[in-house]
Structure formats: structure tokens, C-alpha cells
Write an enzyme that holds these catalytic residues in place. Structure first.
Site: not given
Ligand code: NAI
Length: 468
Positions: A40, A52, A184, A274, A322, A447
Site C-alpha cells: 500500500g 483521513k 500546503g 513538500g 497525488l 433536491h
Molecule cells: P505542499 O507542496 O502542498 O506545501 C508545502 C508548503 O510549504 C508550500 O505552501 C510552501 O510554500 C511552504 N514552504 C516551503 N518552504 C517553506 C519555508 N522555508 N518556510 C515556510 N513555508 C515553506 O507540500 P505538502 O503539504 O508537504 O504535501 C506534499 C505532497 O503530498 C503534495 O504534493 C500533495 O499533493 C500531497 N498530498 C496530498 C494530499 C491530498 O490529496 N489530500 C494530502 C497530503 C499530501
């Protein structure tokens, strides 16, 4: 040399296990290598699914505390049992990972336990926990080894005080204070979990807005909603260092605009800035071509620079990181290997943030269309005017549909709503069929449902919504 396979998939995350099952369905002799004890990948074991589970449980806890009374449901002595909540999460994860084992057996996918590496373009070597190496011959190899959290320069994630999402999904007690670096997906989902369970949460974000890449309208509204929920935001702030002093994390950050320096102390800090692709030494040594971001460069058929070696999911230079994108790539790659025309439409990949309310998007944002010089029109409808949202006392958010100014073709949709993640599927389907906003406006929606807001937003494009 053991068994002659048609396909060996390395990695059993949503990309890898789906690719293996589809390959087997197509009559290909398939194996999937996994080094974790369970199948997984990150999604099931340390990502989407456990997060979730905690989002669901923490929301119910919060509702019981805050909302039940006003609905006439009087519950006394609501108490949090975090360990039980974590046990429930564990059980869900176990059930789902066992589900993949079952699907592998059902489809006759061989599960090779251990660390897979590519010895040659047609040989995969699996090293078991006891260091025993076995080599397997195969006609095709699919790399689906995913990604891992990144950190910031000089910051060491110890998964105790400075944690990644892995640590933040398994705290043994509710931190009094939690600082989240990064606004993020991961940062905001886990901020919501721990805020609901009682932590004081502050998010430090580098940019002047949260969820980069999403529609600005959504980002602004979402920031307001999360602020009202009690999460504090420090935007425009760059974290420059974290030091552990007397079992506390001391975080230094600087305002990008004013250059003002600040320092805060906290029990726990989540680094969610990230993820980076898992490019092993083996992949680099094989000479598989990478792009400037260290992701595997694949063509439209998911072929790497080495013939018969394919790559899918977080590790490639296509689309967002994703799970569902990886799944679709897994299916397409299996079909391509079997001689069919596998394809992924990167213009229609939905994205969902599972907070409350949820945020969901598909297609292009206004900002992207402006950059591309495409003229568009917008239809927006607030849930305040949707009867079902009103019945449920959850009227925050809106549906925003963007359509081509001339052709009326739907180009992008953003939704903030309790059920945004479910609603977005209708829009993804509409976009796959090349629907116009008029098509959506003329489709009968039940509705009272939240989906009526989708129809009304489509009507609003032509300035004729009924309820607003
Ligand atoms: P993300 O790329 O979504 O967000 C990272 C954030 O950290 C950005 O807003 C960036 O501007 C900020 N950042 C970077 N350096 C920084 C610094 N020095 N100080 C302060 N802020 C800073 O990355 P995240 O949340 O870690 O997620 C990683 C991946 O996992 C994403 O690509 C996402 O698509 C995926 N993911 C998807 C989910 C979902 O579909 N619901 C849930 C969790 C993760």
C-alpha cells in the site's frame, strides 16, 4: 535466476499495486516488489488513509463538543481517548493493506518481499530482510517507488519533536502547541486534526497565501475559514532554523517583506514543505534520465530513457504528487505494456484537501488562464443559498466554475464545501466529456443536495442563477 515475468513493478503504493493488478488482468505474468512489511505504500500506511481516519475521528469529536448541543443532542462528559483513536486508525490501515494482499492473490500477482533493485534492463534483484538476494528475469520493469518528505536545510526531522507527517499521525498525546511549517495539503490537514483535538496550532507559510497553485479566491476564503476555526497563520514567513532546547523546539523565522525576525517555542513542530521523489542510488547508477527537479523523465507512454523500463507516480515529471494520478498512470502503463492505448488526461486531475470544509479543484485556475491569455467567464454560487447546506448548518464556501468565454467549455472548477471532494467528481466527468457550462446547467440535479450549487454556479455563468 527465478521465474520469467512479463512485468515486475517495484513499489506497491497506489501507482504500483494498481499497475500490478491491471497487468495481471491483461494476462501478463506479474510480480510486485515491496520492502515494507505491508502493501500500500505511503498512501495506505503513512499518508492518505491514516490522515483521513484521524480527520474523521477528530471532526466527530469536535462536532460532539461544539455542535451537538445546538441540535438538541445533549451528551455529557465527552472525553478524548487518543490511544483508542489511534488504534482505530491502525485497524483501518491494516484492513486496507490486507485488502491489497487479497486482491494480489485473486489476480495472481506475485508479491516479492524485500528491496527491489534493477540489476539490468531485464533483471530485478530482491534483497530480503535477512539480506538474501534473489534475481528475477522480466520483460518489463515499472518503477513506482514514490516520494518521501523533504526538510529544510540544516533541519533534522527526528520524528519526536521535529516531525514529518509520519510522526504527526502518531503522536501519543495531544501537543499543547504545534507549529506547522508549510500551508500546503499536509500542513493544513494535520493542523485541522490537532486543532480539533485541543492543540494551539500556528502555521508558518513562506508565501503570502496558503495552498499554492490553487485558485486565489479559494485560497483567500479557506484562510478566513481556518482562521475562524482558531488556527493562527504567519504568512510571508521563512523558517531559518529550528533548535531543540530543553525538549522544546525553538523556531526562528523571518518576514519576507519586513525582514522582521521572530522566534517561537513549541512542543512539536511539523515540517510539511513538500515531498521529494525516491531516486535511489540504483536509479542514478543505471543512468535513467532525470529532469532538473530530480524526477524521472518519462515520455507520454511512461517509458524512461531505458527501453522496457517504465516509471509512474510521484517519482516522474508529470502531474501532481497525488495517489489517484499515480493509479491512473499505473493502469495506463499496464495497458501500454499489453499493447493497448493507455492514456492519462493531465488536464482533468481532481485535487482535494480533506479539511472541514473540504477544498476540491479540477482543471485550470483563473491565474493559469490569465497567464495563458485564454478569455473566460465565471459562475459562482455560495452554499449560504443552498438548502441542503442550510439544513446541515454548514453554509461556508462556494462553487466556482470557469468556462471558455467563446465556446462555454468548462475549463476549471474550485469548490469549498463540506462535501467538495465528492462534488468534484461530477465536474471531472463533465470535463472529460468536454461539457459546456450550459450542459451542467441543463442537467437535472436532485433536491435537496449540495450538487444543486454546482448547477446554480453553471447557471450563474449566464447570469441566471435561481436562488441567488
Ligand atoms: P505542499 O507542496 O502542498 O506545501 C508545502 C508548503 O510549504 C508550500 O505552501 C510552501 O510554500 C511552504 N514552504 C516551503 N518552504 C517553506 C519555508 N522555508 N518556510 C515556510 N513555508 C515553506 O507540500 P505538502 O503539504 O508537504 O504535501 C506534499 C505532497 O503530498 C503534495 O504534493 C500533495 O499533493 C500531497 N498530498 C496530498 C494530499 C491530498 O490529496 N489530500 C494530502 C497530503 C499530501
Amino acid at each position: 535466476m527465478e521465474n520469467n515475468f512479463d512485468v515486475i513493478v517495484i513499489g506497491s503504493g497506489p501507482g504500483g499495486y494498481v499497475c500490478a493488478i491491471r497487468s495481471a488482468q491483461l494476462g501478463l505474468k506479474t510480480a510486485c516488489v515491496e520492502m515494507d512489511n505491508t502493501l500500500g505504500g505511503v498512501c495506505l500506511n503513512r499518508g492518505c488513509i491514516p490522515s483521513k481516519s484521524l480527520l474523521n475521528s477528530s471532526e466527530l469529536y469536535h462536532k460532539a463538543q461544539i455542535e451537538f448541543n445546538s441540535l438538541g443532542i445533549e451528551v455529557k462528559n465527552i472525553k478524548l481517548n487518543l490511544l483508542k483513536m489511534m488504534d482505530n486508525k491502525k485497524k483501518t490501515v491494516q484492513d486496507l493493506t490486507k485488502g491489497i494482499e487479497f486482491l494480489f492473490k485473486k489476480n495472481k500477482v506475485i508479491h516479492l518481499k524485500g528491496k527491489g533493485s534493477i540489476a539490468a534492463k531485464d533483471i530485478v534483484t530482491v534483497t530480503s530482510n535477512s539480506k538474501k538476494k534473489t534475481s528475477y528475469k522480466t520483460k518489463n520493469i515499472v518503477i513506482a517507488t514514490g516520494s518521501e518528505p523533504t526538510s529544510l536545510p540544516g533541519i533534522n526531522i527526528d520524528e519526536k519533536i521535529i516531525v514529518s507527517s509520519t510522526g504527526a499521525l502518531s503522536f501519543q498525546e495531544v501537543p499543547k502547541e504545534l507549529i506547522v511549517i508549510g500551508g500546503g495539503y499536509i500542513g493544513l490537514e494535520l493542523s485541522s486534526v490537532w486543532k480539533r483535538l485541543g492543540s494551539k496550532v500556528t502555521v508558518i507559510e513562506f508565501l503570502d497565501h496558503i495552498i499554492p497553485g490553487m485558485d486565489k479566491d479559494i485560497s483567500r476564503e479557506f484562510l478566513k475559514i481556518l482562521g475562524k476555526q482558531g488556527i493562527t497563520f504567519k504568512l510571508n514567513s521563512k523558517v531559518t532554523g529550528i533548535n531543540i532546547i530543553k525538549n522544546k523546539a525553538v523556531i526562528d523565522f523571518t518576514n519576507n517583506k519586513t525582514a522582521k525576525r521572530e522566534r517561537i517555542e513549541t512542543d512539536k513542530v511539523l515540517v510539511a514543505v513538500g515531498r521529494k521523489p525516491n531516486i535511489s542510488k540504483n536509479i542514478s547508477e543505471l543512468g535513467i534520465k532525470l529532469d532538473s527537479k530530480n524526477k524521472i523523465d518519462v515520455n507520454s507512454k511512461f517509458e524512461t530513457s531505458i527501453k522496457n523500463i517504465y516509471a509512474i507516480g510521484d517519482i516522474i515529471n508529470k502531474g501532481p504528487m497525488l495517489a489517484h494520478k499515480a493509479e491512473d498512470e499505473g493502469i495506463a502503463t499496464a495497458e501500454i505494456i499489453a499493447g493497448q492505448a493507455g492514456h492519462v488526461n493531465y488536464d482533468v486531475i481532481p485535487a482535494v484537501i480533506y479539511t472541514s470544509p473540504e477544498v476540491a479543484t479540477v482543471g485550470k485556475t483563473e491565474e493559469q488562464l490569465e497567464k495563458e491569455g485564454i478569455k473566460y467567464k465565471i459562475g459562482k454560487f455560495p452554499f449560504l443559498a443552498n438548502s441542503r447546506a442550510k439544513v446541515n448548518n454548514k453554509t461556508e464556501g462556494f462553487v466556482k466554475i470557469i468556462a471558455d468565454e467563446k465556446t462555454d467549455k468548462v475549463l476549471g472548477v474550485s469548490i469549498i464545501s463540506d462535501v467538495a471532494g465528492t462534488l468534484i467528481a461530477e465536474l471531472a466527468l463533465a470535463m472529460e466529456f468536454g461539457a459546456s457550462s450550459e450542459d451542467i446547467a441543463r442537467t437535472c440535479h436532485a433536491h435537496p443536495t449540495h450538487s444543486e450549487a454546482v448547477k446554480e454556479a453553471a447557471l450563474a455563468i449566464d447570469k441566471r442563477p435561481i436562488h441567488f
